[in-house]
Scaffold this motif. Structure first.
Motif, PDB file in Angstrom:
ATOM      1  N   UNK A  36       0.842  -1.209   0.000  1.00 48.04           N
ATOM      2  CA  UNK A  36       0.000   0.000   0.000  1.00 48.04           C
ATOM      3  C   UNK A  36       0.872   1.252   0.000  1.00 48.04           C
ATOM      4  N   UNK A  37       0.493   2.231  -0.834  1.00 49.00           N
ATOM      5  CA  UNK A  37       1.145   3.541  -0.766  1.00 49.00           C
ATOM      6  C   UNK A  37       0.071   4.589  -0.462  1.00 49.00           C
ATOM      7  N   UNK A  38       0.514   5.749  -0.014  1.00 52.06           N
ATOM      8  CA  UNK A  38      -0.443   6.811   0.305  1.00 52.06           C
ATOM      9  C   UNK A  38      -0.084   8.092  -0.437  1.00 52.06           C
ATOM     10  N   UNK A  39      -1.088   8.879  -0.785  1.00 49.74           N
ATOM     11  CA  UNK A  39      -0.837  10.208  -1.385  1.00 49.74           C
ATOM     12  C   UNK A  39      -1.719  11.213  -0.668  1.00 49.74           C
ATOM     13  N   UNK A  40      -1.108  12.311  -0.205  1.00 48.65           N
ATOM     14  CA  UNK A  40      -1.903  13.440   0.282  1.00 48.65           C
ATOM     15  C   UNK A  40      -1.775  14.516  -0.789  1.00 48.65           C
ATOM     16  N   UNK A  51       3.605   8.787 -10.668  1.00 47.35           N
ATOM     17  CA  UNK A  51       4.295   7.494 -10.481  1.00 47.35           C
ATOM     18  C   UNK A  51       3.423   6.528  -9.692  1.00 47.35           C
ATOM     19  N   UNK A  52       2.835   7.010  -8.608  1.00 40.16           N
ATOM     20  CA  UNK A  52       2.035   6.112  -7.769  1.00 40.16           C
ATOM     21  C   UNK A  52       0.752   5.688  -8.484  1.00 40.16           C
ATOM     22  N   UNK A  53       0.148   6.625  -9.230  1.00 42.41           N
ATOM     23  CA  UNK A  53      -1.092   6.277  -9.946  1.00 42.41           C
ATOM     24  C   UNK A  53      -0.816   5.189 -10.979  1.00 42.41           C
ATOM     25  N   UNK A  54       0.343   5.317 -11.663  1.00 43.04           N
ATOM     26  CA  UNK A  54       0.644   4.359 -12.730  1.00 43.04           C
ATOM     27  C   UNK A  54       1.010   2.983 -12.187  1.00 43.04           C
ATOM     28  N   UNK A  55       1.490   2.970 -10.927  1.00 43.51           N
ATOM     29  CA  UNK A  55       1.930   1.697 -10.362  1.00 43.51           C
ATOM     30  C   UNK A  55       0.924   1.114  -9.383  1.00 43.51           C
ATOM     31  N   UNK A  56      -0.361   1.368  -9.607  1.00 42.65           N
ATOM     32  CA  UNK A  56      -1.367   0.834  -8.684  1.00 42.65           C
ATOM     33  C   UNK A  56      -2.421   0.040  -9.442  1.00 42.65           C
TER      34      UNK A  56
END
Ligand code: B12
Ligand code: SF4
Length: 514
Positions: A36-40, A51-56
């Motif tokens: 799990x990763x988090x973005x605020x 980066x996080x959107x593409x790797x989820x």
């Protein structure tokens, strides 16, 4: 399964760890979904977000109504950069309008109510490629094969809050939030009261009122202290003193733990007494927040249905002052059903209270609240729907008055706002009139309470914030603090405020009414 949890927000508008997402993450991990990763959105860089959107594989988005525009454009962005990712929305707004999130904003799934049960169940079903039996997942909304919205079964609210794992704080570290040095804590879920500005939305959103055990809450505080060195905790609960036996047991445990921890939170004048406050102070309670809302007992009892005795509010502020507990008061102007005189009474009443800080909000009728119902019934609403995304920030930031009653409209509310800035500034307060909810600091009192160590620490903190953010109000804050530290040392007592308040001539009020 790679999961990304996102709290919506806007660059530069910083809050703190989103406890809801931290709690869902902990439950997911408990059930074996650890990637799990988090973005605020208020903090993350564009590069990190992409980066996080593409790797989820699955992206969960937490949404309050204020940040609906940001959420809508985020969903469009996900569909463009990673169309295979599953988008799930949850939080206050999707709970109130679950179908709309799927139908209009393109979420694949929406969870109404708490997510600790629904999201892991959905993740499990997706991971096992078994998405034909989702109907049993409480609170889940989605489109079936024929394109119809499936509403599933009612949301599930666990009764035993102690059975939840502690929220996973690593996903949104406190130190990434500029100026924040405390850990948010939740000792309960939902709220037993039924204030018209809030209910029934909150009840629907958070289910029945439930409390964790005092042992469980203290254990989490001790863990945060050990793991992250956390010493200051802010409780988000609507009333920490609601159950006397609970708060007493909680304080006894903290005193016994001898860890020198500090905490703050909301108290209510109808549930707290001086003995409890003394015990709380002994256990590290240093900041009391109170929703005082109005200076008119009639408005408090009838328009707001809060039943908070205003005479007791004054006593509590005095008790806190004697005990050295910092006090924050929240007020509303522009409450549906109040008169122009009552609105001004609030300002005059606030002036006589020896608070450390206060803020004034426009009492807007947020979706599905009692305020909205009465305003709609009486034809006072200036907006016919909540579809005005371009206005969300102004509306939910408290900048804009959304109603015109038989007695007043936005122009009068704006005049009262200007009066608040002027009157409190004259009394030596620092008022940020640029913000919708107008926070104000009682500088004479605050500056005189600071030891030299705390004074220099504060100066350093806000100087760094100014250098980092270039926000002019950081600079104004610094100048006022220095001015009052030297000009008002030891000078401030309740009497001072009473006299100041009395000296405001009645004609000022009259000129506003004419
Ligand atoms: C603490 C708090 C804050 C804090 C911290 C916010 C944060 N970043 O988490 C502060 C003071 C900073 C704050 C700011 C704001 N808040 Co606030 N806040 C609260 C409060 C009191 C508690 C929230 C909380 O942590 N609850 C405990 C956790 C465990 O519950 P939760 O967050 O609701 O999450 C659960 C479910 O909603 C769901 N869920 C949440 N997100 C997701 C996402 C997915 C994918 C899924 C499946 C499920 C899910 O599962 C979670 C676990 O059970 C609530 C009232 C309440 N009692 O809920 C108001 C509340 C959420 N806030 C509200 C508002 C209006 C705001 C602001 C817009 C105020 C403003 N004018 O700026 C901002 C927006 C902040 C943001 N980024 O969204 C409103 C929202 C109303 C609405 N219709 O949108 C509420 C409901 C209060 C009210 N009754 O009016 N807030
Ligand atoms: S305004 Fe506060 S006290 Fe009133 S119902 Fe809402 S959360 Fe509870």
């Amino acid at each position: 399964m790679r999961i990304c949890l996102i709290i919506t927000g806007r660059k530069g508008v910083y809050f703190n760890q989103p406890l809801g997402l931290c709690s869902i993450a902990a439950e997911l991990k408990k059930r074996g979904f650890a990637n799990i990763t988090g973005i605020d959105l208020s903090i993350a860089s564009e590069k990190e977000i992409t980066r996080k959107l593409m790797n989820s594989d699955l992206i969960g988005i937490s949404i309050t109504t204020k940040f609906l525009p940001e959420a809508a454009s985020l969903i469009r962005r996900i569909k463009a950069v990673n169309p295979r990712a599953i988008v799930v929305t949850g939080g206050a707004h999707p709970t109130l309008f679950p179908e709309e999130m799927v139908e209009k904003y393109g979420a694949d799934y929406t969870v109404a109510g708490e997510g600790e049960f629904a999201l892991p169940e959905l993740v499990k079903a997706v991971a096992e490629n078994d998405i034909n039996n989702l109907k049993d997942i409480g609170g889940l909304y989605y489109r079936d094969g024929s394109g119809q919205i499936v509403t599933g079964s009612p949301p599930i609210f666990y009764k035993d809050l102690d059975s939840y794992p502690f929220p996973d704080r690593d996903l949104f570290p406190v130190d990434q939030y500029p100026g924040v040095d405390h850990y948010p804590m939740a000792a309960s879920r939902s709220c037993p009261y039924r204030c018209t500005n809030c209910q029934p939305a909150l009840k629907y959103h958070s289910g029945p009122f439930r409390l964790r055990s005092p042992e469980n809450v203290v254990a989490e505080m001790l863990l945060l202290n050990e793991r992250y060195g956390g010493r200051m905790f802010s409780f988000i609960d609507s009333d920490l003193t609601i159950k006397k036996s609970w708060i007493n047991a909680f304080c006894e445990l903290l005193i016994k733990a001898k860890r020198d921890l500090f905490w703050g939170g909301n108290i209510r004048a109808n549930t707290v007494d001086n003995d409890t406050l003394k015990l709380m102070k002994q256990a590290g309670f240093i900041r009391a927040s109170m929703g005082i809302e109005s200076g008119s007992q009639d408005v408090v009892n009838n328009a707001l249905r809060k039943n908070i005795p205003l005479r007791k509010v004054r006593s509590i502020i005095e008790w806190c002052d004697q005990l050295g507990i910092f006090t924050e008061g929240y007020f509303m102007i522009g409450i549906p059903g109040e008169t122009r005189e009552q609105m001004l009474e609030t300002v005059e009443f606030a002036k006589t209270l020896n608070l450390n800080t206060m803020s004034f909000n426009v009492g807007n009728p947020y979706p599905k609240t009692g305020f909205e119902i009465i305003s709609r019934e009486r034809g006072w609403l200036l907006l016919d729907s909540w579809d005005h995304l371009e206005l969300m920030d102004e509306i939910f930031g408290g900048h804009k008055c959304l109603i015109r009653t038989d007695q007043w409209g936005p122009e009068f509310v704006n005049r009262v706002k200007s009066k608040i800035v002027k009157d409190f500034t004259e009394m030596g307060w620092f008022v940020d009139g640029n913000l919708g909810f107008m926070p104000a600091i009682n500088y004479p009192k605050f500056a005189s309470q600071l030891t030299w160590y705390r004074f220099f620490r504060r100066i350093a903190k806000h100087l760094l914030l100014f250098i980092k953010t270039r926000q002019q109000n950081q600079l104004r804050y610094l100048i006022s603090l220095i001015k009052h530290r030297f000009s008002n040392r030891n000078a401030v007592k309740t009497k001072f405020y009473d006299e100041k308040a009395r000296s405001f001539k009645k004609k000022k009020v009259n000129s506003l009414l004419s």
